[in-house]
Design a protein around this motif. Sequence first.
Motif, short mmCIF file in Angstrom:
data_model
loop_
_atom_site.label_atom_id
_atom_site.label_comp_id
_atom_site.label_asym_id
_atom_site.label_seq_id
_atom_site.Cartn_x
_atom_site.Cartn_y
_atom_site.Cartn_z
N LEU A 283 -4.06 27.14 -30.14
CA LEU A 283 -4.93 26.45 -31.42
C LEU A 283 -4.42 25.09 -31.72
O LEU A 283 -5.50 24.26 -31.93
N ILE A 284 -3.36 24.85 -31.91
CA ILE A 284 -2.92 23.54 -32.35
C ILE A 284 -3.16 22.60 -31.33
O ILE A 284 -3.77 21.27 -31.83
N ASN A 285 -2.97 22.94 -30.26
CA ASN A 285 -2.85 22.02 -29.23
C ASN A 285 -4.43 21.52 -28.97
O ASN A 285 -4.67 20.55 -28.46
N VAL B 120 -2.51 16.66 -16.75
CA VAL B 120 -0.93 16.03 -16.67
C VAL B 120 -0.48 16.41 -17.84
O VAL B 120 0.82 16.61 -18.31
N TRP B 121 -1.21 15.70 -19.03
CA TRP B 121 -0.47 15.71 -20.33
C TRP B 121 -0.40 17.13 -20.87
O TRP B 121 0.62 17.42 -21.34
N THR B 122 -1.24 18.18 -20.71
CA THR B 122 -0.87 19.34 -20.99
C THR B 122 0.00 20.14 -20.33
O THR B 122 0.78 20.80 -21.03
N PHE B 123 0.25 20.05 -19.02
CA PHE B 123 1.21 20.50 -18.31
C PHE B 123 2.47 20.14 -18.77
O PHE B 123 3.25 20.96 -18.76
N ASN B 124 2.79 18.72 -19.04
CA ASN B 124 3.91 18.26 -19.60
C ASN B 124 4.03 18.27 -21.04
O ASN B 124 4.95 17.69 -21.67
N ASN B 125 3.37 18.95 -21.89
CA ASN B 125 3.42 18.90 -23.07
C ASN B 125 4.56 20.04 -23.77
O ASN B 125 4.53 21.16 -23.89
N ILE B 126 5.60 19.11 -24.09
CA ILE B 126 6.84 19.69 -24.88
C ILE B 126 6.59 19.84 -26.41
O ILE B 126 7.30 20.73 -27.01
N ASN B 127 6.16 18.67 -26.72
CA ASN B 127 6.19 18.30 -28.16
C ASN B 127 5.56 19.62 -28.99
O ASN B 127 6.25 19.93 -29.85
N VAL B 128 4.51 19.81 -28.78
CA VAL B 128 3.69 21.03 -29.51
C VAL B 128 4.64 22.28 -29.52
O VAL B 128 5.03 22.83 -30.73
N ILE B 129 5.03 22.83 -28.42
CA ILE B 129 5.47 24.07 -28.17
C ILE B 129 6.93 24.06 -28.90
O ILE B 129 7.52 25.17 -29.56
#
Lengths: 393, 279
Positions: A260-262, A321-330
């Motif tokens: 939801l946040i992402n 690619v951004w979503t695959f690499n998204n560390i920040n949110v999680i």
Amino acid sequence: MLGSLLQVLYFVALGTLSVAVLEGYLYLHFRFWDKRWLLPIGLLAAVAAGCSAAALVPLGRASLIVSAIATEACLCFVIQYLLRGRFTLPYLLLAPAVIGLLLLIVYPLAFEVSLAFHDLKLNTVMHWSRTGELPFVGVKQFARVFTTSPLSEVTFWQLLLRTLWWTVINVVLHVTGGFALALLLNEVKILRGVYRTLLVIPWAMPQVVAVLALRGEFQAEFGAFNIMLSRLDRWLPWVAKLGIGPVQWLGRHPFLTCTLINVWLGIPFMMVVILGGLQSISRNYYDAAAIDGASAFQQFRMITLPLIKPVLVPAVTLGAVWTFNNINVIYLVTGQAGGSEGADILVSALYKSAFTYYRYSYSAAFAIVIFAILFIVSMAWLKFSKSTESVYG
Amino acid sequence: MVERRAPNLRGLVIHGLILFACLVCVFPLLRIFSVSLRPGDRIISTDLALIPAGASFAAYGKVLKQTNFLLWLWNSLVITVTTSIIGVSLASTAAYAFSRFRFPGSKLGLALLLGTQMIPAGMLILPLFLMIMRLHLTNTYLGMVIAYSVSSLPFSIWILKGYYDTIPRSLEEAALVDGTDHFGAFLRIVLPLSMPALSIAFLFNFTQAWNEYLVARVILTNSLMYTWPLGLFGLQGQYLTQWGMFSASALLVTIPVLGVFLYSSKWLISGLTLGGVKG
């Protein structure tokens, strides 16, 4: 205050000085490339520079000297036999950026590959930082990636599936939401600028602030979402009977919370890109279609979609690619001590296994596996999007 | 067309939907604002009002006095300004080489620059951290500057190259006729003309480094060296969240960033979509 300003100036001066030294070094090579004495003198200078650098740095002395000599030899060879004094200016202009990228992207990647074949973990890191010695273990680390959990429970295959699901669901929701908002905005005549400004706020806010603030709102007792849900239950008892009520967002449903946040974070980017594409489509097509009796849905399918595709495909690729690499949110949502593993995807597990569990070599091997997956998937996607391109002509 | 049938209702529905979306987008900001105004004894409550009862700015004063908030901002500023200056100056010359010269490797170089965007960010953090640790640069500004300085370089080079491409070559040719060399023409003509693009590249570098969390968390462990995202994360601890102070500092950080972003977004977005449009 003044001290920090001086610090900035100091760093900038340091940077400028090193760039100037590098440029001067390269310039001399370009200027005297046809002189016979260039190679011997250059090699001597490289030995001297390597030795003096080795005197300053406590570790890896021999390799410093060897790499200085090798660099000099390569440079002389390239300039004397391949370039022969041509293209001086472009290469001088490029040199600082290329050297920066080599040192801070290419070298770290090479280092990571070598790390994956050694054994660096919490027990060996002190010894390594003192002596630079590492036990060689071959492909053992790669095997461990698939057999042991990167975190404490969740396995590699679970993470892989979750990552694919995370990427697909997020990109689909980003594109749908962005498309819907862009279509709505495109219809509006007045106040468009104001709406657009308000709608890009999730993208414009610092991500750390946005994620931490929303994380607070998902808190079980005093977060806004649960407060709203419990009030909804009080006003409309039949909603409560359906089982809709306050939820343990962070404890029981971390993946849903992160999604939801992402989604909230990612829609504005897609909206802006799609809106730009919509505005570049000429009105005439729609007028002609309306005369021919096409319905709104037909107009969307036959005109909007094909014409927006050149804008949409790169944006979706980038977004995926951004979503695959998204560390920040999680990581920001579940990274604290005692945080759940239920939302981790490959990259966030990579970050945690390196910096929460201190398994350095294991993480290096894990990173290479992740990169390989990303590479294969993107190649397949590029092929796929090329082939659909030919369908649309 | 559909509009002729029920223009008013349709317009109303559209505006209503968009207003709802706007509300969703602004919601966290409004909540932070409202929590930051709560008086100290009512920080934790199930109140949803925008302006809470007994609103006060006490939390702002507390943030400035009781935490190292200003110090964190200052650390961020030093690191960010330095990396942006270094990043933009490296990008400005490299982009000029790509824009004006054909040389062996120019096509490959541009493609590789795009390729670096594919590398997972998490992949680079580990080797960078180990390198910086081995050089004994953890908890220093220099270590952070090294870690950040090239991260936005590929994107900056693309933006600047796109802008240089729009500057007519005849300007430089005139300067060459007047007796300067090619580098002089770049310095005296192209660079001053590119101020808008340079400032956009600077802003991009600046916001990237300013909002960065993951690298900073690894390299900075001493709370006196924290950048603001680390400080903010610390305020939202697992069990003892200082909600008032957290919200106040979050708002203080967000407002200037929002301003800068909204001001520059038009150019940033055109830079982002440049690659796509030119295909």
